[in-house]
Motif scaffolding. Structure first.
Motif, PDB file in Angstrom:
ATOM      1  N   LEU A 110       0.835  -1.210   0.000  1.00  0.00           N
ATOM      2  CA  LEU A 110       0.000   0.000   0.000  1.00  0.00           C
ATOM      3  C   LEU A 110       0.869   1.259   0.000  1.00  0.00           C
ATOM      4  N   ILE A 111       1.929   1.234   0.798  1.00  0.00           N
ATOM      5  CA  ILE A 111       2.856   2.370   0.846  1.00  0.00           C
ATOM      6  C   ILE A 111       3.489   2.617  -0.523  1.00  0.00           C
ATOM      7  N   MET A 112       3.897   1.533  -1.158  1.00  0.00           N
ATOM      8  CA  MET A 112       4.551   1.642  -2.469  1.00  0.00           C
ATOM      9  C   MET A 112       3.582   2.200  -3.510  1.00  0.00           C
ATOM     10  N   GLU A 113       2.365   1.662  -3.511  1.00  0.00           N
ATOM     11  CA  GLU A 113       1.366   2.104  -4.489  1.00  0.00           C
ATOM     12  C   GLU A 113       0.996   3.573  -4.270  1.00  0.00           C
ATOM     13  N   THR A 114       0.932   3.992  -3.018  1.00  0.00           N
ATOM     14  CA  THR A 114       0.609   5.389  -2.698  1.00  0.00           C
ATOM     15  C   THR A 114       1.650   6.330  -3.305  1.00  0.00           C
ATOM     16  N   ALA A 115       2.923   5.944  -3.189  1.00  0.00           N
ATOM     17  CA  ALA A 115       3.998   6.767  -3.765  1.00  0.00           C
ATOM     18  C   ALA A 115       4.001   6.700  -5.288  1.00  0.00           C
ATOM     19  N   GLU A 116       3.663   5.527  -5.827  1.00  0.00           N
ATOM     20  CA  GLU A 116       3.661   5.390  -7.297  1.00  0.00           C
ATOM     21  C   GLU A 116       2.509   6.176  -7.928  1.00  0.00           C
ATOM     22  N   LYS A 117       1.349   6.177  -7.253  1.00  0.00           N
ATOM     23  CA  LYS A 117       0.203   6.918  -7.782  1.00  0.00           C
ATOM     24  C   LYS A 117       0.509   8.402  -7.932  1.00  0.00           C
ATOM     25  N   ILE A 118       1.236   8.949  -6.947  1.00  0.00           N
ATOM     26  CA  ILE A 118       1.480  10.385  -6.930  1.00  0.00           C
ATOM     27  C   ILE A 118       2.479  10.792  -8.021  1.00  0.00           C
ATOM     28  N   GLN A 119       3.166   9.814  -8.598  1.00  0.00           N
ATOM     29  CA  GLN A 119       4.061  10.131  -9.707  1.00  0.00           C
ATOM     30  C   GLN A 119       3.256  10.502 -10.956  1.00  0.00           C
ATOM     31  N   ILE A 120       2.001   9.982 -11.038  1.00  0.00           N
ATOM     32  CA  ILE A 120       1.221  10.242 -12.250  1.00  0.00           C
ATOM     33  C   ILE A 120      -0.080  11.018 -12.002  1.00  0.00           C
TER      34      ILE A 120
ATOM     35  N   SER B 131      -5.491  11.723  -6.259  1.00  0.00           N
ATOM     36  CA  SER B 131      -5.184  10.412  -5.686  1.00  0.00           C
ATOM     37  C   SER B 131      -5.683  10.277  -4.242  1.00  0.00           C
ATOM     38  N   GLN B 132      -6.258  11.336  -3.695  1.00  0.00           N
ATOM     39  CA  GLN B 132      -6.776  11.246  -2.322  1.00  0.00           C
ATOM     40  C   GLN B 132      -7.977  10.299  -2.264  1.00  0.00           C
TER      41      GLN B 132
ATOM     42  N   MET C  46      -8.529  18.267   8.169  1.00  0.00           N
ATOM     43  CA  MET C  46      -7.946  18.997   7.033  1.00  0.00           C
ATOM     44  C   MET C  46      -8.457  18.415   5.715  1.00  0.00           C
ATOM     45  N   ILE C  47      -8.532  17.080   5.638  1.00  0.00           N
ATOM     46  CA  ILE C  47      -9.008  16.448   4.396  1.00  0.00           C
ATOM     47  C   ILE C  47     -10.497  16.727   4.203  1.00  0.00           C
ATOM     48  N   LEU C  48     -11.283  16.563   5.274  1.00  0.00           N
ATOM     49  CA  LEU C  48     -12.734  16.862   5.198  1.00  0.00           C
ATOM     50  C   LEU C  48     -12.960  18.266   4.650  1.00  0.00           C
ATOM     51  N   LYS C  49     -12.211  19.213   5.212  1.00  0.00           N
ATOM     52  CA  LYS C  49     -12.358  20.610   4.818  1.00  0.00           C
ATOM     53  C   LYS C  49     -11.985  20.826   3.341  1.00  0.00           C
TER      54      LYS C  49
ATOM     55  N   PHE D 104      -3.490   5.892   7.831  1.00  0.00           N
ATOM     56  CA  PHE D 104      -2.232   6.609   8.088  1.00  0.00           C
ATOM     57  C   PHE D 104      -1.257   6.435   6.908  1.00  0.00           C
ATOM     58  N   ALA D 105      -1.117   5.212   6.428  1.00  0.00           N
ATOM     59  CA  ALA D 105      -0.091   4.912   5.414  1.00  0.00           C
ATOM     60  C   ALA D 105      -0.470   5.405   4.023  1.00  0.00           C
ATOM     61  N   ASN D 106      -1.760   5.572   3.788  1.00  0.00           N
ATOM     62  CA  ASN D 106      -2.187   6.019   2.459  1.00  0.00           C
ATOM     63  C   ASN D 106      -2.891   7.380   2.495  1.00  0.00           C
ATOM     64  N   ASN D 107      -4.058   7.469   3.130  1.00  0.00           N
ATOM     65  CA  ASN D 107      -4.851   8.708   3.074  1.00  0.00           C
ATOM     66  C   ASN D 107      -4.076   9.892   3.645  1.00  0.00           C
ATOM     67  N   PHE D 108      -3.507   9.689   4.841  1.00  0.00           N
ATOM     68  CA  PHE D 108      -2.800  10.793   5.499  1.00  0.00           C
ATOM     69  C   PHE D 108      -1.481  11.095   4.785  1.00  0.00           C
ATOM     70  N   VAL D 109      -0.792  10.056   4.345  1.00  0.00           N
ATOM     71  CA  VAL D 109       0.450  10.271   3.589  1.00  0.00           C
ATOM     72  C   VAL D 109       0.158  11.070   2.324  1.00  0.00           C
ATOM     73  N   ASN D 110      -0.911  10.720   1.638  1.00  0.00           N
ATOM     74  CA  ASN D 110      -1.259  11.455   0.421  1.00  0.00           C
ATOM     75  C   ASN D 110      -1.565  12.918   0.734  1.00  0.00           C
ATOM     76  N   HIS D 111      -2.195  13.144   1.894  1.00  0.00           N
ATOM     77  CA  HIS D 111      -2.466  14.536   2.277  1.00  0.00           C
ATOM     78  C   HIS D 111      -1.160  15.293   2.558  1.00  0.00           C
ATOM     79  N   LEU D 112      -0.178  14.611   3.129  1.00  0.00           N
ATOM     80  CA  LEU D 112       1.138  15.253   3.318  1.00  0.00           C
ATOM     81  C   LEU D 112       1.786  15.565   1.968  1.00  0.00           C
ATOM     82  N   TYR D 113       1.594  14.667   0.996  1.00  0.00           N
ATOM     83  CA  TYR D 113       2.082  14.972  -0.364  1.00  0.00           C
ATOM     84  C   TYR D 113       1.437  16.267  -0.860  1.00  0.00           C
ATOM     85  N   LYS D 114       0.130  16.394  -0.589  1.00  0.00           N
ATOM     86  CA  LYS D 114      -0.609  17.591  -0.999  1.00  0.00           C
ATOM     87  C   LYS D 114       0.001  18.840  -0.358  1.00  0.00           C
TER      88      LYS D 114
END
Lengths: 255, 255
Positions: A196-206, A212-213, A248-251, B167-177
């Motif tokens: 999941l961690i890897m896919e999260t980082a890979e998604k943000i590349q594209i 991707s949220q 923060m995400i909700l907002k 934590f590993a995906n949703n929140f990490v992606n928000h930190l990317y944001k």
């Protein structure tokens, strides 16, 4: 270009190896600790010293890859007044050299370096800054010899970039730590979260981060948020962080 | 195994394609929306319906890949009482089926799915749970047909796992944001941070989070923390988050 490497940490190690591989001449390595100096010098097959007075004065470029505190006093040494002097720090202004050098600048790679993991420098963005055009030209040429992504930015931009890096790396890694702790508390190995961690980082590349949220806060799923809060209620610190990030995400997505 | 797919979201799409590729027979696709049902059914080359009464009653397994709210009412439909019924949700208990089905369970892949990005299901961890041994055996066999990493966990463990995933995906992606926003505010493109993001995720595949932690908070560099806070002082929300995460890291490493 004849280069002296001052400092022997992970950044100094990876950077000097990349510079040498690209055909630049590393002339000497300096470290306060003779064993560290000798260890990096051996990798590069170049001379080394732990005496400031023995630093070779005939190089073109002196790269100070030092911790911020050490850097501040080290720049005051009067070595090679005609050469270019650069530091590699994210949050230190170029002005640190102002009263001590003529030609100076910054050579900042945005990456996290570890001892055991090799990195491909050609993909690492390099951010350069210089006190004059001639120095900038030389740093630019050097930077493009090892990286495809070279940017010219000033010290204030670099400080902001460093903060962005803290969010994208330091804080993200801490979230990995919390995810690991939570999984382990449920007898689930951290390994199960790594894909999941890897896919999260890979998604943000594209995808852009907004695209991707996903997750309960993004889709305003208050029931799931409540279930999670209930389970986290005995850990104030984690609950506080969960609530803050979720809010923060909700907002962002509910307006 | 003859399988009915109920739901046509990203998870339903990726999962049904993976199951079919592994030699399982997808019998039919159901969605409330006829166009969505037809679109996924076309990818699988199978029949579809948007009428609950027309769901094929002769399958072995019914996979409910629905949002939590829809799931809650949908399980009450009396379809195929002898078959196995599973949902795919992280934070919904297996007991949701209790009063309505005999053989039931959960089939939960821990991954983030997007429309445009294909995923290799063999690397996705699958978490299964079942109401009885016979059902568990069948789900286990099905899960191992598409994934190398199959875990049997109960609903409470799965709820914790879901939080870890947040934590590993949703929140990490928000930190990317946030990193993207901060970089952009300094006229630096988000692209410049992507290699750092990638390396951060790659490091954690081989190092424990404690080993891969770096940055000013980790090394107790209060000067840099102060510079960063000064620059963030006009954004209360970001500053609060910066302080909270930095404090957590400081505490972890300084004791």
């Amino acid at each position: 270009m004849r280069i002296i490497i001052i400092g022997v940490g992970n950044l100094a190690t990876h950077l000097s190896l990349a510079l040498q591989s690209a055909g630049n001449e590393i002339v000497q390595v300096y470290s306060r600790t003779i064993d560290s100096a000798s260890s990096l010098a051996a990798k590069l097959d170049v001379p080394f010293t732990n005496q400031v007075s023995e630093i070779n004065p005939n190089a073109d470029l002196y790269i100070y890859a030092l911790s911020d505190d050490v850097l501040e006093s080290f720049v005051q040494n009067s070595i090679a007044p005609d050469a270019i002097h650069v530091h590699t720090a994210g949050s230190v202004s170029i002005d640190i050299f102002k009263n001590y050098k003529e030609n100076y600048g910054v050579f900042y790679p945005l990456q996290t370096f570890s001892k055991i993991k090799p990195v491909d420098f050609s993909n690492i963005p390099l951010f350069i800054e210089a006190s004059n055009d001639a120095a900038l030209q030389k740093l630019s040429k050097l930077a493009t010899s090892i990286s495809k992504n070279v940017y010219q930015i000033n010290s204030e931009q670099r400080l902001k970039l460093h903060i962005a890096g803290v969010f994208a790396n330091n804080f993200v890694n801490h979230l990995y730590k919390l995810a690991s702790d939570i999984a382990t508390s449920a007898d689930i190995p951290f390994d199960a979260i790594k894909p999941l961690i890897m896919e999260t980082a890979e998604k943000i590349q594209i995808l852009r981060p907004e695209e991707s949220q996903t997750g309960p806060a993004k889709r305003n799923d208050l029931k799931v948020l409540e279930k999670h809060r209930e389970l986290l209620k005995n850990d104030d610190e984690i609950l506080k962080l969960y609530n803050q990030l979720s809010d923060m995400i909700l907002k962002s997505y509910q307006g």
